[in-house]
Motif scaffolding. Structure first.
Motif, PDB file in Angstrom:
ATOM      1  N   LEU A 606      17.923  11.515   3.959  1.00 47.88           N
ATOM      2  CA  LEU A 606      17.505  12.379   2.874  1.00 47.88           C
ATOM      3  C   LEU A 606      15.987  12.477   2.771  1.00 47.88           C
ATOM      4  CD1 LEU A 606      19.076  14.069   0.949  1.00 47.88           C
ATOM      5  CD2 LEU A 606      18.824  12.289  -0.789  1.00 47.88           C
ATOM      6  N   GLU A 607      15.309  11.308   2.803  1.00 42.73           N
ATOM      7  CA  GLU A 607      13.852  11.376   2.699  1.00 42.73           C
ATOM      8  C   GLU A 607      13.217  10.113   3.273  1.00 42.73           C
ATOM      9  OE1 GLU A 607      13.111  11.862  -1.461  1.00 42.73           O
ATOM     10  OE2 GLU A 607      14.666  10.417  -1.938  1.00 42.73           O
ATOM     11  N   ASP A 608      11.982  10.264   3.730  1.00 41.84           N
ATOM     12  CA  ASP A 608      11.209   9.137   4.229  1.00 41.84           C
ATOM     13  C   ASP A 608      10.231   8.679   3.161  1.00 41.84           C
ATOM     14  OD1 ASP A 608      12.478   9.724   6.542  1.00 41.84           O
ATOM     15  OD2 ASP A 608      10.675  10.134   7.725  1.00 41.84           O
ATOM     16  N   VAL A 609      10.101   7.365   3.046  1.00 38.01           N
ATOM     17  CA  VAL A 609       8.994   6.825   2.252  1.00 38.01           C
ATOM     18  C   VAL A 609       7.947   6.372   3.265  1.00 38.01           C
ATOM     19  CG1 VAL A 609       8.256   5.093   0.595  1.00 38.01           C
ATOM     20  CG2 VAL A 609      10.560   6.047   0.451  1.00 38.01           C
ATOM     21  N   TYR A 610       6.743   6.928   3.136  1.00 39.06           N
ATOM     22  CA  TYR A 610       5.727   6.814   4.182  1.00 39.06           C
ATOM     23  C   TYR A 610       4.517   6.150   3.549  1.00 39.06           C
ATOM     24  CZ  TYR A 610       2.861   8.986   7.989  1.00 39.06           C
ATOM     25  OH  TYR A 610       2.052   9.261   9.057  1.00 39.06           O
ATOM     26  N   LEU A 611       4.202   4.935   3.987  1.00 33.41           N
ATOM     27  CA  LEU A 611       3.202   4.135   3.294  1.00 33.41           C
ATOM     28  C   LEU A 611       2.028   3.800   4.216  1.00 33.41           C
ATOM     29  CD1 LEU A 611       2.669   2.743   0.578  1.00 33.41           C
ATOM     30  CD2 LEU A 611       3.889   0.750   1.435  1.00 33.41           C
ATOM     31  N   VAL A 612       0.829   4.117   3.778  1.00 28.59           N
ATOM     32  CA  VAL A 612      -0.372   3.868   4.570  1.00 28.59           C
ATOM     33  C   VAL A 612      -1.270   2.884   3.832  1.00 28.59           C
ATOM     34  CG1 VAL A 612      -2.300   4.940   5.799  1.00 28.59           C
ATOM     35  CG2 VAL A 612      -0.262   6.285   5.270  1.00 28.59           C
ATOM     36  N   PHE A 613      -1.668   1.815   4.512  1.00 27.40           N
ATOM     37  CA  PHE A 613      -2.600   0.848   3.941  1.00 27.40           C
ATOM     38  C   PHE A 613      -3.993   1.217   4.431  1.00 27.40           C
ATOM     39  CE2 PHE A 613      -4.544  -3.547   4.632  1.00 27.40           C
ATOM     40  CZ  PHE A 613      -5.015  -3.634   3.327  1.00 27.40           C
ATOM     41  N   GLN A 614      -4.900   1.473   3.456  1.00 31.85           N
ATOM     42  CA  GLN A 614      -6.231   1.956   3.833  1.00 31.85           C
ATOM     43  C   GLN A 614      -7.271   0.856   3.899  1.00 31.85           C
ATOM     44  OE1 GLN A 614      -7.691   5.825   2.783  1.00 31.85           O
ATOM     45  NE2 GLN A 614      -6.563   5.783   4.693  1.00 31.85           N
ATOM     46  N   GLY A 615      -6.851  -0.380   3.681  1.00 32.08           N
ATOM     47  CA  GLY A 615      -7.818  -1.476   3.651  1.00 32.08           C
ATOM     48  C   GLY A 615      -8.112  -1.879   2.220  1.00 32.08           C
ATOM     49  N   PRO A 616      -9.004  -2.863   2.044  1.00 28.89           N
ATOM     50  CA  PRO A 616      -9.322  -3.339   0.705  1.00 28.89           C
ATOM     51  C   PRO A 616      -9.877  -2.200  -0.144  1.00 28.89           C
ATOM     52  CG  PRO A 616     -10.310  -4.739   2.386  1.00 28.89           C
ATOM     53  CD  PRO A 616      -9.771  -3.544   3.085  1.00 28.89           C
ATOM     54  N   ALA A 617      -9.472  -2.165  -1.408  1.00 27.51           N
ATOM     55  CA  ALA A 617      -9.953  -1.116  -2.300  1.00 27.51           C
ATOM     56  C   ALA A 617     -11.428  -1.324  -2.600  1.00 27.51           C
ATOM     57  CB  ALA A 617      -9.146  -1.134  -3.594  1.00 27.51           C
ATOM     58  N   ALA A 618     -12.175  -0.230  -2.618  1.00 21.92           N
ATOM     59  CA  ALA A 618     -13.617  -0.320  -2.843  1.00 21.92           C
ATOM     60  C   ALA A 618     -13.928  -0.782  -4.263  1.00 21.92           C
ATOM     61  CB  ALA A 618     -14.259   1.035  -2.577  1.00 21.92           C
ATOM     62  N   SER A 619     -12.989  -0.506  -5.196  1.00 25.06           N
ATOM     63  CA  SER A 619     -13.261  -0.803  -6.601  1.00 25.06           C
ATOM     64  C   SER A 619     -13.215  -2.302  -6.899  1.00 25.06           C
ATOM     65  CB  SER A 619     -12.244  -0.078  -7.483  1.00 25.06           C
ATOM     66  OG  SER A 619     -10.943  -0.517  -7.116  1.00 25.06           O
ATOM     67  N   ASP A 620     -12.555  -3.070  -6.001  1.00 23.65           N
ATOM     68  CA  ASP A 620     -12.427  -4.502  -6.252  1.00 23.65           C
ATOM     69  C   ASP A 620     -13.153  -5.293  -5.167  1.00 23.65           C
ATOM     70  OD1 ASP A 620     -11.736  -7.062  -6.809  1.00 23.65           O
ATOM     71  OD2 ASP A 620      -9.576  -6.817  -6.431  1.00 23.65           O
ATOM     72  N   PRO A 621     -14.379  -5.769  -5.475  1.00 25.81           N
ATOM     73  CA  PRO A 621     -15.177  -6.428  -4.443  1.00 25.81           C
ATOM     74  C   PRO A 621     -14.566  -7.749  -3.952  1.00 25.81           C
ATOM     75  CG  PRO A 621     -16.324  -6.402  -6.566  1.00 25.81           C
ATOM     76  CD  PRO A 621     -15.065  -5.653  -6.761  1.00 25.81           C
ATOM     77  N   SER A 622     -13.638  -8.328  -4.700  1.00 28.49           N
ATOM     78  CA  SER A 622     -13.030  -9.587  -4.256  1.00 28.49           C
ATOM     79  C   SER A 622     -12.133  -9.382  -3.034  1.00 28.49           C
ATOM     80  CB  SER A 622     -12.195 -10.183  -5.392  1.00 28.49           C
ATOM     81  OG  SER A 622     -11.003  -9.433  -5.541  1.00 28.49           O
ATOM     82  N   GLY A 623     -11.740  -8.135  -2.757  1.00 29.78           N
ATOM     83  CA  GLY A 623     -10.921  -7.862  -1.582  1.00 29.78           C
ATOM     84  C   GLY A 623      -9.454  -8.181  -1.782  1.00 29.78           C
ATOM     85  N   ARG A 624      -9.055  -8.457  -3.037  1.00 28.46           N
ATOM     86  CA  ARG A 624      -7.647  -8.799  -3.241  1.00 28.46           C
ATOM     87  C   ARG A 624      -6.809  -7.612  -3.708  1.00 28.46           C
ATOM     88  NH1 ARG A 624      -8.518 -14.617  -5.925  1.00 28.46           N
ATOM     89  NH2 ARG A 624     -10.197 -13.378  -6.821  1.00 28.46           N
ATOM     90  N   THR A 625      -7.421  -6.447  -3.671  1.00 24.34           N
ATOM     91  CA  THR A 625      -6.695  -5.231  -4.017  1.00 24.34           C
ATOM     92  C   THR A 625      -6.719  -4.306  -2.804  1.00 24.34           C
ATOM     93  OG1 THR A 625      -7.539  -5.465  -6.252  1.00 24.34           O
ATOM     94  CG2 THR A 625      -6.532  -3.365  -5.698  1.00 24.34           C
ATOM     95  N   GLY A 626      -5.583  -3.704  -2.519  1.00 18.39           N
ATOM     96  CA  GLY A 626      -5.527  -2.793  -1.373  1.00 18.39           C
ATOM     97  C   GLY A 626      -5.485  -1.348  -1.840  1.00 18.39           C
ATOM     98  N   ALA A 627      -5.990  -0.437  -0.978  1.00 17.91           N
ATOM     99  CA  ALA A 627      -5.885   0.987  -1.267  1.00 17.91           C
ATOM    100  C   ALA A 627      -4.756   1.559  -0.417  1.00 17.91           C
ATOM    101  CB  ALA A 627      -7.198   1.685  -0.961  1.00 17.91           C
ATOM    102  N   PHE A 628      -3.898   2.336  -1.044  1.00 18.96           N
ATOM    103  CA  PHE A 628      -2.716   2.851  -0.347  1.00 18.96           C
ATOM    104  C   PHE A 628      -2.570   4.357  -0.541  1.00 18.96           C
ATOM    105  CE2 PHE A 628      -1.936  -1.527  -1.401  1.00 18.96           C
ATOM    106  CZ  PHE A 628      -1.350  -2.058  -0.269  1.00 18.96           C
ATOM    107  N   HIS A 629      -1.903   4.965   0.432  1.00 18.08           N
ATOM    108  CA  HIS A 629      -1.420   6.329   0.265  1.00 18.08           C
ATOM    109  C   HIS A 629       0.076   6.293   0.460  1.00 18.08           C
ATOM    110  CE1 HIS A 629      -4.892   9.105   0.053  1.00 18.08           C
ATOM    111  NE2 HIS A 629      -5.535   8.027   0.480  1.00 18.08           N
TER     112      HIS A 629
END
Lengths: 685, 145
Positions: A606-629
């Motif tokens: 029926l549908e694909d769930v398509y997940l992209v990890f873009q690396g650590p989020a720029a907003s969180d300098p600690s690096g413990r947050t990821g940016a995703f699409h």
């Protein structure tokens, strides 16, 4: 070691010229031994070019970086199978690969036909070898894969050097799909040379009956099928590797592969009109010439850097030679064609507008328009710069505007054409054949409206898909039912036997069914949803009925890369349905290391769930947050399934027909008659 | 000409005309000018409001992120002193190849303040691309659209 390859190329060059000369001279002075010698020379060229490409493979496997091509496309850390695929990872090697495939085809053709088509074959050999000569000249003089790494001052070579390690293969190409996608495309491209060679030979010898058509029909179909598979594999790879959520972007290089495919699709259909009705003879030759030219032109587009693509890079010297070759091939072929026009008279008149042949005619018309629109859109930047000085480009909206309606119209013809009689379809047969599919299509349309489908093209594509799908299934059903009544076979057995006794017809239906599925997959694009979010461990994100939850980040280490992997739980309506592992890798080798996303896709019908990890989020300098699409892509799987079905149908259509046993003959004929919609079908509903 | 042939001709011409019209409409809605930084700056006022695909090299250290918006400077590959600031407001993820020194192609419009507002971005890694004449049948639309 590279000298072996270099020497083999040089020898191949000479032997290729000999092969052409011996074949042409042999036929002129009617000397069979000379003709045979020309033929053997063609096989020798295959062995020589194989030696050359084998040498290149050896250089890659032994990491011999004194050769520029090897140093630029490989490194020591690269796994062996990617070292092999690096052969076609760049310009020089991929041209050599092209040339090599051509010599394989040539050897097959001359061996297969050594006792057939005696008067035509020397010309066939010459045309094949003529194309080969062009490529061998490219390998030797313009894009030589055995160039040593040379230190230069200006243009003066001052010495050779061997870098300690190579520059590596582009990380995006380090994918199993990339090992097979380019060879498939090239096999398809090069396959177009064979029908062209036969067409030219037929023109030269004035043997313009059905011989050349029958000899090359299978070749064309095989090349067409392989090319189509190659195109789809490219889309499959893009979808699974690149992370923009789609599989087709109207990039010039995609377009380059699509054009010969469109033309050969037109040819595969119009050739039936010639076989059955003796019409469209000139047209078919034009199509064969065009698919050949488009295949060479496609290689030119991909390889010359003339168009601005993410695929094709720096300007290269091969462009001019390719253009010259294309101009020579085009003008030579068309001169020959015009000279032989008196031998290409139609044997029949066109039937009614509502007839099988007219559906083929419209099929050809819109396929040609599609090809032209793709060509126009691809070349527009170059053309407009040449004419006005401004580089004007068009993108997806332009191609979609023209080609989506064309595709839907083609789908319509796919459903209608096979049900129409040749010459003129009677109103009665129209009613009988179209009632059920039309009813199913209308019902589908109503259901789609009821569940809220408002996108016009998607709606009409799905309605057409229902129409065509039903009519194909009905064809199988009617045929199998009549057959099982006549022979007493079981229903499924009847379907198999039916198909095997008329592979071309039923293989064609299976291929059409593949197209129906492709359209279902394509229509899903209208309902894609896309979002981006930032999330740390334990946090969630919701899109429609799906929720993703970040469970953890972990480092990963491979033979030639290192990176991070995210552990993500996927929930639907609160229930966990899958674990997904999107990641990001940095590949060693390239002097500027580049991170590449590893996409996680949860595929379903029926549908694909398509997940992209873009690396650590720029907003969180600690690096413990990821940016995703995240993308929700409905129905994409049907594109791949459709591709497989299309491929299977093509294989069936390529199989020889199974002969009927004499005893059963009469029954088979009646079954055939039923399938053709003759009046004896009174047992049918 | 026989009536039958005339029917075909009329049908074909009708189909081609419809497709031509669709093509023209699609062309108008998606045409844009492919320009380098210096070419765009040379057109001066004409550039405002035009759809432009702007090609330039990402200047090291200029990439700034403000939430979803990414702002950076590009300069012309040849005339390094010609510089434009790009403000990327697109929905799609930026391609992996987008970073310092990459050759970026941004689709969008130049606004009156001289900032180029982009809705789509592609990027290729300049140094590697020049060195590797053709890294192959390559990055199929790496980040295109």
């Amino acid at each position: 070691m590279g000298q072996v390859g270099q020497f083999a190329l040089a020898l191949a060059f000479v032997v290729t010229i000999y092969s052409i000369a011996a074949s042409l001279l042999g036929i002129r002075i009617k000397n069979d031994k000379l003709i045979a010698s020309g033929r053997n020379a063609a096989v020798a060229v295959f062995i020589l070019i194989s030696t050359a490409i084998g040498t290149l493979a050896y250089l890659f496997l032994t990491s011999d970086y004194s050769y520029a091509y090897v140093a630029e496309h490989s490194n020591r850390d690269l796994p062996n199978y990617f070292k092999i695929s690096s052969i076609w990872g760049g310009q020089e090697g991929s041209l050599l690969f092209w040339g090599w495939l051509l010599t394989i085809y040539t050897a097959l053709v001359v061996i297969q036909n050594r006792k057939r088509h005696m008067s035509m074959m020397p010309y066939v050999t010459s045309v094949l070898m003529g194309t080969s000569l062009f490529f061998t000249s490219m390998h030797l003089f313009v894009a030589n894969p055995f160039q040593m790494n040379a230190a230069k001052i200006g243009t003066q070579v001052v010495g050779l050097f061997t870098p300690a390690d190579g520059q590596g293969l582009n990380p995006l190409l380090q994918d199993p799909m990339m090992v097979i996608h380019p060879p498939m495309l090239y096999l398809g491209f090069v396959g177009m040379v064979v029908p062209f060679a036969f067409a030219i030979a037929a023109l030269i010898t004035r043997q313009l009956g059905d011989t050349w058509i029958r000899t090359t029909r299978r070749w064309t179909m095989a090349a067409w099928g392989i090319l189509g598979t190659g195109i789809l594999l490219g889309g499959f790879w893009a979808y699974h590797t690149l992370g923009w959520g789609g599989y087709w972007a109207w990039d010039p290089v995609e377009n380059a592969s699509l054009m010969p495919w469109l033309i050969s699709t037109a040819f595969l259909h119009s050739v039936m009109v010639q076989e059955k009705k003796g019409m469209l003879k000139v047209w078919n030759i034009v199509l064969v010439i065009m698919s050949y030219v488009m295949a060479v032109f496609g290689t030119f587009l991909t390889r010359s850097g003339v168009v601005n693509s993410v695929h094709a890079f720096a300007k290269s010297p091969i462009g001019g030679y390719f253009l010259a070759f294309i101009v020579i091939a085009l003008s030579g072929s068309f001169y020959l064609l015009i000279d032989r026009l008196p031998h290409l008279k139609n044997e029949n008149q066109m039937g009614s507008v509502v007839s099988r042949e007219s559906s083929f005619l419209f099929n050809n018309l819109v396929l040609l328009v599609a090809c032209f629109s793709v060509l126009f859109g691809t070349m527009l930047p170059s053309l407009s710069e040449w004419v006005t000085g401004d580089k004007i480009t068009v993108s997806k909206p332009f191609f979609d505007a023209v080609d989506v309606p064309i595709a839907i119209f083609l789908l319509f013809l796919t459903g209608v054409g096979p049900l129409l009689a040749w010459r003129k379809a009677s109103t009665n047969s129209l009613k009988r054949n179209f009632m059920v599919p039309t009813a199913v299509a209308l019902m589908t349309g109503a259901v789609l409206l009821a569940i809220g489908v408002r996108h016009f093209y998607a709606w009409i594509a799905l309605v057409m898909a229902a129409f065509v799908g039903t009519s194909i299934i009905r064809e199988f059903y009617k045929g199998a039912r009549a057959r099982s009544l006549g022979t007493g076979e079981g229903f499924l057995e009847s379907i198999v036997n039916l198909t095997m006794r008329n592979t071309r017809r039923y293989g064609g239906y299976v291929a059409h069914l593949g197209f129906v599925l492709l359209f279902i997959g394509w229509s899903g694009q209208a309902f894609t949803e896309h979002s981006e979010f930032e999330a740390g461990i334990g946090s969630t994100f919701q899109i429609r009925s799906f929720t993703v939850r970040i469970d953890g980040f972990e480092p990963v280490q491979g033979q030639n890369y290192s990176g991070d992997r995210v552990n993500v739980g996927l929930y639907k309506n609160g229930k966990k349905i899958a674990n997904m592992f999107p990641g990001r890798r940095t590949y060693k080798g390239a002097e500027d290391e580049q991170a590449v996303s590893e996409i996680a896709i949860r595929e379903s019908l029926l549908e694909d769930v398509y997940l992209v990890f873009q690396g650590p989020a720029a907003s969180d300098p600690s690096g413990r947050t990821g940016a995703f699409h995240i993308y929700l892509n409905p129905l994409v799987v049907w594109v791949w399934i459709g591709g497989v079905v299309l491929g299977l149908g093509t294989i069936v259509a390529l199989l020889p027909n199974k002969k009927s046993a004499p005893v059963k003959r009469r029954k088979d004929e009646s079954a055939e008659a039923v399938r053709e919609g003759a009046p004896i079908a009174k047992s049918l509903p | 000409m026989k009536p039958k042939q005339l029917k075909f001709l009329v049908g074909s011409v009708a189909i081609v005309l419809v497709l031509l019209y669709l093509g023209y409409a699609g062309f108008k809605s998606s045409m844009s000018y492919n320009q380098t930084v210096s070419e765009m700056l040379a057109t001066k006022d004409i550039a405002y409001g035009r759809h432009i695909e702007l090609t330039g090299d990402v200047m090291p250290g200029t990439i700034k992120r403000e939430g979803r918006v990414v702002i950076f400077d590009v300069n012309d590959a040849k005339e390094k002193e010609k510089i434009v600031t790009i403000r990327y407001e697109g929905k799609d993820p930026l391609p992996d190849t987008f970073r310092d020194n990459a050759t970026a192609m941004a689709k969008g419009k130049l606004d009156k303040s001289g900032v180029f507002v982009a809705t789509q971005m592609t990027a290729k890694c300049a140094s590697k691309y020049e060195k590797e004449k053709a890294a192959g049948l390559n990055i199929d639309k790496a980040g295109l659209d």
